[in-house]
Motif scaffolding. Structure first.
Motif, PDB file in Angstrom:
ATOM      1  N   TYR A 256       0.843  -1.188   0.000  1.00  0.00           N
ATOM      2  CA  TYR A 256       0.000   0.000   0.000  1.00  0.00           C
ATOM      3  C   TYR A 256       0.881   1.242   0.000  1.00  0.00           C
ATOM      4  O   TYR A 256       1.984   1.229   0.537  1.00  0.00           O
ATOM      5  N   SER A 257       0.384   2.327  -0.560  1.00  0.00           N
ATOM      6  CA  SER A 257       1.028   3.636  -0.466  1.00  0.00           C
ATOM      7  C   SER A 257       0.222   4.495   0.490  1.00  0.00           C
ATOM      8  O   SER A 257      -0.986   4.286   0.665  1.00  0.00           O
TER       9      SER A 257
ATOM     10  N   GLU B  70      -3.703   5.499   0.324  1.00  0.00           N
ATOM     11  CA  GLU B  70      -4.561   4.482  -0.288  1.00  0.00           C
ATOM     12  C   GLU B  70      -5.579   3.976   0.731  1.00  0.00           C
ATOM     13  O   GLU B  70      -5.343   4.008   1.932  1.00  0.00           O
ATOM     14  N   ARG B  71      -6.684   3.490   0.214  1.00  0.00           N
ATOM     15  CA  ARG B  71      -7.777   3.012   1.060  1.00  0.00           C
ATOM     16  C   ARG B  71      -7.807   1.480   1.014  1.00  0.00           C
ATOM     17  O   ARG B  71      -7.768   0.893  -0.062  1.00  0.00           O
TER      18      ARG B  71
ATOM     19  N   THR C 180      -8.167   4.577   5.421  1.00  0.00           N
ATOM     20  CA  THR C 180      -7.225   5.310   4.577  1.00  0.00           C
ATOM     21  C   THR C 180      -5.905   5.388   5.313  1.00  0.00           C
ATOM     22  O   THR C 180      -5.825   5.935   6.409  1.00  0.00           O
TER      23      THR C 180
END
Length: 118
Positions: A54-55, A58-59, A65
């Protein structure tokens, strides 16, 4: 309310799910798939894992989030890079491959598995 815990050793196994509730088994299956996909794509499993982290912002499928106040700071990508370098994963994997080549029955391995529980 007051409680005191006492540590004791027993010959009895745990009689309930005390950690994971199937999470470790699921992670094991996912890691097998990631290694298979990486091999099919001609890249390392670590490269595929890192590309799929994930970054921040991101959700998740659960609606969190990453990086928001409720979710906390998202440190996993930075920690992946730091550990990968500080632990010399590339050099260690070379040494492991050499060891495994020289030993028929005794084998070594090294894994980095980025995991998020929350």
């Amino acid at each position: 309310f007051h409680a005191d815990g006492v540590v004791c050793k027993t010959v009895q196994p745990p009689h309930t799910a005390y950690r994971g509730f199937g999470g470790p088994q699921g992670l094991s299956a996912c890691e097998h798939v990631i290694d298979h996909l990486a091999l099919a794509c001609g890249i390392s499993g670590d490269q595929l894992r890192k590309q799929n982290l994930y970054s921040e912002g991101e959700r998740t499928p659960f609606g969190m989030t990453l990086g928001e106040e409720f979710a906390g700071q998202w440190n996993i990508p930075r920690m992946w890079d730091r550990l990968y370098n500080e632990l010399n994963v590339v050099g260690r994997r070379r040494e492991i491959a050499e060891f495994n080549k020289q030993n028929k029955w005794k084998k070594r391995g090294l894994a980095m598995v980025p995991t998020k529980f929350r």
